[in-house]
Design an enzyme around this catalytic site. Structure first.
Site, PDB file in Angstrom:
ATOM      1  N   THR A 152      -5.572  -7.042  10.587  1.00  7.16           N
ATOM      2  CA  THR A 152      -5.825  -5.778   9.871  1.00  7.16           C
ATOM      3  C   THR A 152      -5.300  -4.583  10.662  1.00  7.16           C
ATOM      4  O   THR A 152      -4.657  -3.690  10.116  1.00  7.16           O
ATOM      5  CB  THR A 152      -7.344  -5.605   9.635  1.00  7.16           C
ATOM      6  N   PHE A 177     -15.474   3.877   6.841  1.00 10.90           N
ATOM      7  CA  PHE A 177     -14.107   4.219   6.437  1.00 10.90           C
ATOM      8  C   PHE A 177     -13.904   4.192   4.927  1.00 10.90           C
ATOM      9  O   PHE A 177     -12.799   4.441   4.441  1.00 10.90           O
ATOM     10  CB  PHE A 177     -13.094   3.298   7.127  1.00 10.90           C
ATOM     11  N   TYR A 200     -12.434  -1.833  -3.739  1.00  9.76           N
ATOM     12  CA  TYR A 200     -12.947  -2.020  -2.374  1.00  9.76           C
ATOM     13  C   TYR A 200     -14.468  -1.858  -2.301  1.00  9.76           C
ATOM     14  O   TYR A 200     -14.996  -1.551  -1.236  1.00  9.76           O
ATOM     15  CB  TYR A 200     -12.264  -1.034  -1.426  1.00  9.76           C
ATOM     16  N   LYS A 244       0.825  -1.224   0.000  1.00 10.71           N
ATOM     17  CA  LYS A 244       0.000   0.000   0.000  1.00 10.71           C
ATOM     18  C   LYS A 244       0.861   1.277   0.000  1.00 10.71           C
ATOM     19  O   LYS A 244       2.073   1.215   0.245  1.00 10.71           O
ATOM     20  CB  LYS A 244      -0.929  -0.045   1.213  1.00 10.71           C
ATOM     21  N   ARG A 270      -2.319 -14.596   4.945  1.00 17.35           N
ATOM     22  CA  ARG A 270      -2.959 -13.805   6.009  1.00 17.35           C
ATOM     23  C   ARG A 270      -2.226 -14.001   7.343  1.00 17.35           C
ATOM     24  O   ARG A 270      -2.142 -13.083   8.155  1.00 17.35           O
ATOM     25  CB  ARG A 270      -4.440 -14.117   6.096  1.00 17.35           C
ATOM     26  N   GLU A 300      -9.556 -10.347  -7.510  1.00 19.70           N
ATOM     27  CA  GLU A 300      -8.605  -9.247  -7.306  1.00 19.70           C
ATOM     28  C   GLU A 300      -7.408  -9.356  -8.256  1.00 19.70           C
ATOM     29  O   GLU A 300      -6.932  -8.346  -8.780  1.00 19.70           O
ATOM     30  CB  GLU A 300      -8.167  -9.220  -5.839  1.00 19.70           C
TER      31      GLU A 300
END
Ligand code: CMP
Length: 140
Positions: A93, A59, A51, A11, A87, A128
Site C-alpha cells: 500500500t 485518513f 471505501y 487512481k 496484490r 467491488e
C-alpha cells in the site's frame, strides 16, 4: 480454492499523470485478462460508499476527497489466483515499502496517491466489481 477474478482502479494520480496505458500494459503482460473496464469519476459520496470499510480510519475523509478529485479507470480482471497475484503485481500500500518492479513502486507518489487499488479478498472482488459494473457490462 482461490477465485479467478479481482477488481482494480487506476487512481486519480496515475490517471492524471498519463500512466493508465503503461499500468494496463503491465497488468496484461502479467497475464490478467480485462473482463470489464470504464473511465469514470466518483462523487465524494460514492467514494465514501466504496471505501465504507475504512470509515473509522483517520485518513477516510482525505481518501474520499482524493478518490473523487479526478477521473479513474475501474476494471474487473481475470486470472488464476487473481486476488493474490494482483496484490503481488501492485506491491505494498505504501510505495515506500513496495518491492522493486511493482506498479506502486514505479507509479505511486504517496500512501494515499498510490496509483492503483486491488481487492483484498475474493469476496471483496465480487462486491467491488458489482459496485461499478452490471452483468451486461462484462465480457462473457
Ligand atoms: P487501497 O488499496 O485502495 O485501500 C485503501 C486506501 O486508503 C489505500 O489504498 C490508500 O489509498 C489509502 N490509505 C491506506 N492507508 C493510508 C494511510 N495510512 N494514510 C493515507 N491513506 C491511506
Amino acid at each position: 480454492m482461490a477465485g479467478n477474478r479481482t477488481f482494480t482502479m487506476i487512481k486519480p494520480d496515475a490517471f492524471a499523470a498519463g500512466n493508465s496505458g503503461a499500468i494496463l500494459k503491465m497488468i496484461e503482460e502479467a497475464g490478467f485478462k480485462i473482463v470489464a473496464m470504464k473511465a469514470t469519476q466518483l462523487s465524494s459520496e460514492l467514494a465514501g460508499k466504496f471505501y465504507a470499510v475504512h470509515k473509522e480510519r483517520p485518513f477516510y475523509a482525505d481518501l474520499c476527497k482524493y478518490m473523487s478529485s479526478g477521473p479513474i479507470i475501474a476494471a474487473i480482471l481475470e486470472k488464476d489466483n487473481a486476488v493474490e497475484d494482483f496484490r503481488t503485481l501492485i506491491g505494498a500500500t505504501n510505495p515506500a515499502n513496495a518491492a522493486e518492479g511493482t506498479i506502486r513502486k514505479i507509479f505511486a507518489t504517496s500512501i494515499e496517491a498510490n496509483a492503483v487499488h486491488g481487492s483484498d479478498s475474493d469476496e471483496n472482488a465480487e462486491i467491488e466489481g458489482n459496485f461499478y459494473f452490471n452483468q451486461y457490462e462484462r465480457v462473457k
